[in-house]
Write an enzyme that holds these catalytic residues in place. Structure first.
Site, PDB file in Angstrom:
ATOM      1  N   ASP A 139       0.872  -1.172   0.000  1.00  0.00           N
ATOM      2  CA  ASP A 139       0.000   0.000   0.000  1.00  0.00           C
ATOM      3  C   ASP A 139       0.920   1.236   0.000  1.00  0.00           C
ATOM      4  O   ASP A 139       1.402   1.666  -1.044  1.00  0.00           O
ATOM      5  CB  ASP A 139      -0.859  -0.121   1.259  1.00  0.00           C
ATOM      6  CG  ASP A 139      -2.006   0.857   1.339  1.00  0.00           C
ATOM      7  OD1 ASP A 139      -1.887   1.945   0.793  1.00  0.00           O
ATOM      8  OD2 ASP A 139      -3.021   0.547   1.980  1.00  0.00           O
TER       9      ASP A 139
ATOM     10  N   PHE B 289     -10.511  -0.299   0.003  1.00  0.00           N
ATOM     11  CA  PHE B 289     -10.239  -1.230   1.098  1.00  0.00           C
ATOM     12  C   PHE B 289     -10.619  -2.633   0.645  1.00  0.00           C
ATOM     13  O   PHE B 289     -11.740  -2.858   0.198  1.00  0.00           O
ATOM     14  CB  PHE B 289     -11.041  -0.858   2.339  1.00  0.00           C
ATOM     15  CG  PHE B 289     -10.658   0.466   2.907  1.00  0.00           C
ATOM     16  CD1 PHE B 289      -9.360   0.697   3.363  1.00  0.00           C
ATOM     17  CD2 PHE B 289     -11.575   1.492   2.984  1.00  0.00           C
ATOM     18  CE1 PHE B 289      -8.995   1.928   3.880  1.00  0.00           C
ATOM     19  CE2 PHE B 289     -11.218   2.726   3.500  1.00  0.00           C
ATOM     20  CZ  PHE B 289      -9.923   2.946   3.941  1.00  0.00           C
TER      21      PHE B 289
END
Ligand code: PRP
Length: 197
Positions: A123, A172
């Site tokens: 990420d 997400f």
């Protein structure tokens, strides 16, 4: 119902939601179990081809990569050593702080070994950057990273990833070992969730 049953709607989990799970937060399936299995086979073929007779040490990063590591090891189908590290970063359920804590280090030295680091997701890149530096300092013969999901839009630091499964947008995701606040790791597919407000 098999592990590769892709017809199931995410609101109907295989074994029912665990206590505390809020299934309504799952928005849509991003990758089915079959798509993930095909990708794992594809990655394994590349890795086998690249390493050939060089014995590998796979380092799975807990907790998120436990499912991916288990599947990749079996897809590789060659003798290798497996080790795990457990790390956590201070921060909220959805945001890495960049301060990494090692909860469990390697069991055995990796000096002069060919090491492949296995992560579920990259990420900001802060965790992988830290882990690469930590492992590189132990003088392996080589060090590469294999990551199932890459979110390049979120990157804060430059870090090489030699093997990427899927590149995904900034959403997400949960399932296949990946959690949201310790929920959803058990799902055989990868789905997008709506985070708590
Ligand atoms: C996740 C994932 C990576 C890290 C990636 O771990 O497994 O280790 O975040 O984020 P970054 O690129 O922003 O550093 P998490 O902290 O959620 O712990 P877990 O693996 O135990 O679920």
């Amino acid at each position: 119902m098999t592990l590769y049953d892709d017809t199931r709607h995410p609101s109907q989990p295989a074994q029912g939601p665990a206590p505390g799970d809020s299934e309504t937060r799952i928005e849509r399936v991003l990758f089915t179990a079959r798509e993930i299995a095909d990708k794992v086979e594809e990655l394994a073929a590349r890795i086998r081809d690249d390493y050939r007779d060089r014995p590998l040490v796979l380092v799975g990063i807990l907790k998120g990569a436990f499912v991916f590591t288990a599947d990749l090891v079996r897809a590789l189908g060659v003798p290798l050593r497996v080790d795990f590290m457990a790390v956590s970063s201070y921060g909220s359920a959805t945001q890495t702080s960049g301060i990494i804590r090692i909860l469990k280090d390697l069991d055995r030295p990796i000096r002069d070994q060919h090491v492949l680091l296995i992560e579920d997701i990259v990420d900001t890149g802060l965790t992988l950057r830290y882990l690469r530096d930590h492992l590189q300092a132990q003088a392996p013969a080589s060090l590469r990273a294999c990551v199932l999901l890459d979110k390049p839009e979120r990157r804060q630091v430059d870090v090489p990833v030699e093997y990427v499964g899927f590149t995904i947008p900034d959403e997400f995701v949960v399932g296949y070992g990946i959690d949201y606040a310790e929920q959803f790791r058990y799902l055989p597919y990868i789905a997008c969730v709506r985070p708590d407000r």
